[in-house]
Scaffold this motif. Structure first.
Motif, short mmCIF file in Angstrom:
data_model
loop_
_atom_site.label_atom_id
_atom_site.label_comp_id
_atom_site.label_asym_id
_atom_site.label_seq_id
_atom_site.Cartn_x
_atom_site.Cartn_y
_atom_site.Cartn_z
N TYR A 41 48.81 29.31 32.45
CA TYR A 41 49.52 28.06 32.72
C TYR A 41 50.07 27.45 31.44
N ALA A 42 49.40 27.70 30.33
CA ALA A 42 49.83 27.17 29.03
C ALA A 42 51.04 27.89 28.47
N GLY A 43 51.56 28.90 29.18
CA GLY A 43 52.78 29.55 28.75
C GLY A 43 52.59 30.85 27.99
N LEU A 44 51.52 31.57 28.29
CA LEU A 44 51.24 32.80 27.55
C LEU A 44 52.41 33.79 27.62
N SER A 45 52.96 34.01 28.80
CA SER A 45 54.04 35.00 28.93
C SER A 45 55.25 34.61 28.09
N ASP A 46 55.62 33.34 28.11
CA ASP A 46 56.74 32.88 27.30
C ASP A 46 56.46 33.07 25.82
N GLU A 47 55.23 32.76 25.42
CA GLU A 47 54.86 32.93 24.01
C GLU A 47 54.97 34.39 23.59
N LEU A 48 54.51 35.29 24.44
CA LEU A 48 54.58 36.71 24.11
C LEU A 48 56.02 37.20 24.03
N GLU A 49 56.85 36.73 24.94
CA GLU A 49 58.26 37.11 24.90
C GLU A 49 58.92 36.65 23.60
N GLN A 50 58.55 35.43 23.15
CA GLN A 50 59.10 34.94 21.88
C GLN A 50 58.58 35.74 20.69
N ALA A 51 57.44 36.41 20.88
CA ALA A 51 56.91 37.27 19.82
C ALA A 51 57.57 38.65 19.82
N GLY A 52 58.41 38.90 20.84
CA GLY A 52 59.14 40.16 20.87
C GLY A 52 58.48 41.26 21.66
N VAL A 53 57.48 40.92 22.50
CA VAL A 53 56.84 41.93 23.34
C VAL A 53 57.03 41.56 24.81
N GLU A 54 56.92 42.56 25.66
CA GLU A 54 57.10 42.34 27.09
C GLU A 54 55.75 42.15 27.77
N PRO A 55 55.51 40.98 28.37
CA PRO A 55 54.25 40.78 29.08
C PRO A 55 54.31 41.30 30.51
N VAL A 56 53.25 42.00 30.92
CA VAL A 56 53.11 42.46 32.30
C VAL A 56 51.76 41.95 32.80
N ASP A 57 51.77 41.09 33.80
CA ASP A 57 50.53 40.48 34.26
C ASP A 57 49.91 41.33 35.36
N ALA A 58 48.71 41.85 35.09
CA ALA A 58 48.01 42.71 36.05
C ALA A 58 47.05 41.93 36.92
N GLY A 59 47.06 40.61 36.84
CA GLY A 59 46.17 39.80 37.67
C GLY A 59 44.75 39.78 37.14
N ASP A 60 43.85 39.29 37.98
CA ASP A 60 42.45 39.12 37.60
C ASP A 60 41.54 40.11 38.32
N LEU A 61 40.44 40.45 37.66
CA LEU A 61 39.35 41.12 38.33
C LEU A 61 38.77 40.19 39.40
N HIS A 62 38.35 40.75 40.51
CA HIS A 62 37.64 39.95 41.50
C HIS A 62 36.20 39.78 41.04
N VAL A 63 35.76 38.54 40.93
CA VAL A 63 34.42 38.25 40.43
C VAL A 63 33.73 37.27 41.38
N PRO A 64 32.59 37.62 41.96
CA PRO A 64 31.87 36.69 42.82
C PRO A 64 31.44 35.44 42.05
N ARG A 65 31.32 34.35 42.75
CA ARG A 65 30.90 33.09 42.11
C ARG A 65 29.44 33.16 41.71
N ALA A 66 29.15 32.64 40.53
CA ALA A 66 27.78 32.67 40.02
C ALA A 66 26.82 31.91 40.92
N GLU A 67 27.31 30.85 41.57
CA GLU A 67 26.44 30.04 42.42
C GLU A 67 25.92 30.81 43.63
N GLU A 68 26.57 31.93 43.95
CA GLU A 68 26.17 32.72 45.10
C GLU A 68 25.18 33.82 44.74
N LEU A 69 24.80 33.91 43.47
CA LEU A 69 24.03 35.04 42.98
C LEU A 69 22.70 34.61 42.39
#
Length: 303
Positions: free
Chosen positions: A30-58
């Protein structure tokens, strides 16, 4: 030369005792990581997040090691094993793996994946040594154990998902240590790792220290993993972390450090950015800094 950066979210918060760090990957994006990387001259590809169960359930006390205490160890094994596979696949596809934590236990997975077919050097930007084992940890929080796990120390020696034999002590350099448990202090002193404290930065300057760290991490290795814990910075610059310690790197020192890292672009193999806790942050300031510093590591400059 890095051209494509694959962003992998690892919202694991089992390794810390303060909730909220699982939202770190979203906050950094949300802070603009992809835009920052593009300004650095690299191409960002977002692979999403790992699915992680909530700690409160464990149950944090399930799957304990034979000796000592390591909370949520089974869940951390599962998450880090899947993360290691993603990092390995990213490298096989010719892209750079950028892991967004989550707490610092995610580095077990990011380093393991990057070290599966390479001798890996490590630069550890952190206030803490993260060298406790289940037997020595006063809290049982695994975010204080990732380097011990990777080196196969203590109970981790028998855990193939954690221990990465191609990461050697002599190829690890700490930068900015300032809060170390007494047992960890002895372990660091007795090891072959190189530790640059904040006092070294005060005396010599950040650029000279990071250049030395890079020389150590690249000597005889196939690439370098950079692990950036936002509590490495002073809390005035990065308030949104779970274990703040006064006297850390300044905003400008941090940028200079990562800019120096970018000069070794061909040596960089993987990176993780961890411990951003939006619940404790102020106007997403720490996440914004994390995005900026990551771009600096890939070559973003003022001019």
């Amino acid at each position: 030369m890095v051209s494509t950066v694959r962003i992998i979210g690892a919202p694991i918060d089992y390794g810390a005792n303060r909730r909220g760090v699982d939202m770190g990957p979203s906050a950094i994006r949300y802070a603009g990581l992809s835009d920052e990387l593009e300004q650095a001259g690299v191409e960002p590809v977002d692979a999403g997040d790992l699915h992680v169960p909530r700690a409160e359930e464990l149950d944090p006390d399930a799957d304990q090691p034979p000796e000592g205490n390591a909370k949520f160890l089974g869940e951390i094994e599962d998450g880090c094993s899947r993360l290691a596979d993603r990092v390995e696949d990213t490298l096989a596809d010719g892209e750079f793996p950028l892991v967004l934590g989550g707490d610092h236990s995610v580095a077990i997975g990011s380093m393991h994946g990057a070290a599966r077919d390479a001798d890996l050097g490590v630069i550890w930007f952190d206030a803490h040594a993260d060298l406790n084992t289940p037997q020595t940890s006063p809290s049982g929080n695994v975010h204080g154990m990732p380097l011990a796990a990777t080196l196969g120390r203590g109970a981790f020696g028998d855990m193939e998902w954690a221990h990465a034999p191609t990461v050697r002590e002599e190829s690890i350099a700490y930068v900015g240590l300032r809060s170390i448990d007494e047992k960890e202090r002895e372990m660091v002193r007795d090891s072959e790792m190189t530790a640059f404290t904040m006092a070294d930065i005060d005396e010599r300057g950040i650029t000279a220290v990071v250049e030395d760290a890079l020389e150590i991490a690249t000597d005889g290795t196939d690439g370098v993993h950079v692990s950036l814990d936002l509590d490495w910075l002073d809390p005035k610059a990065a308030p949104g972390v779970g274990t703040p310690v006064r006297g850390g790197a300044t905003y400008r020192e941090a940028h200079s450090a990562l800019e120096t890292v970018s000069e070794y672009d061909d040596a960089l193999r993987s990176m993780d950015v961890v411990e951003v806790n939006p619940i404790l942050d102020e106007a997403n300031e720490t996440a914004t800094l994390a995005a900026e510093l990551t771009a600096s590591a890939f070559g973003k400059r003022i001019l």
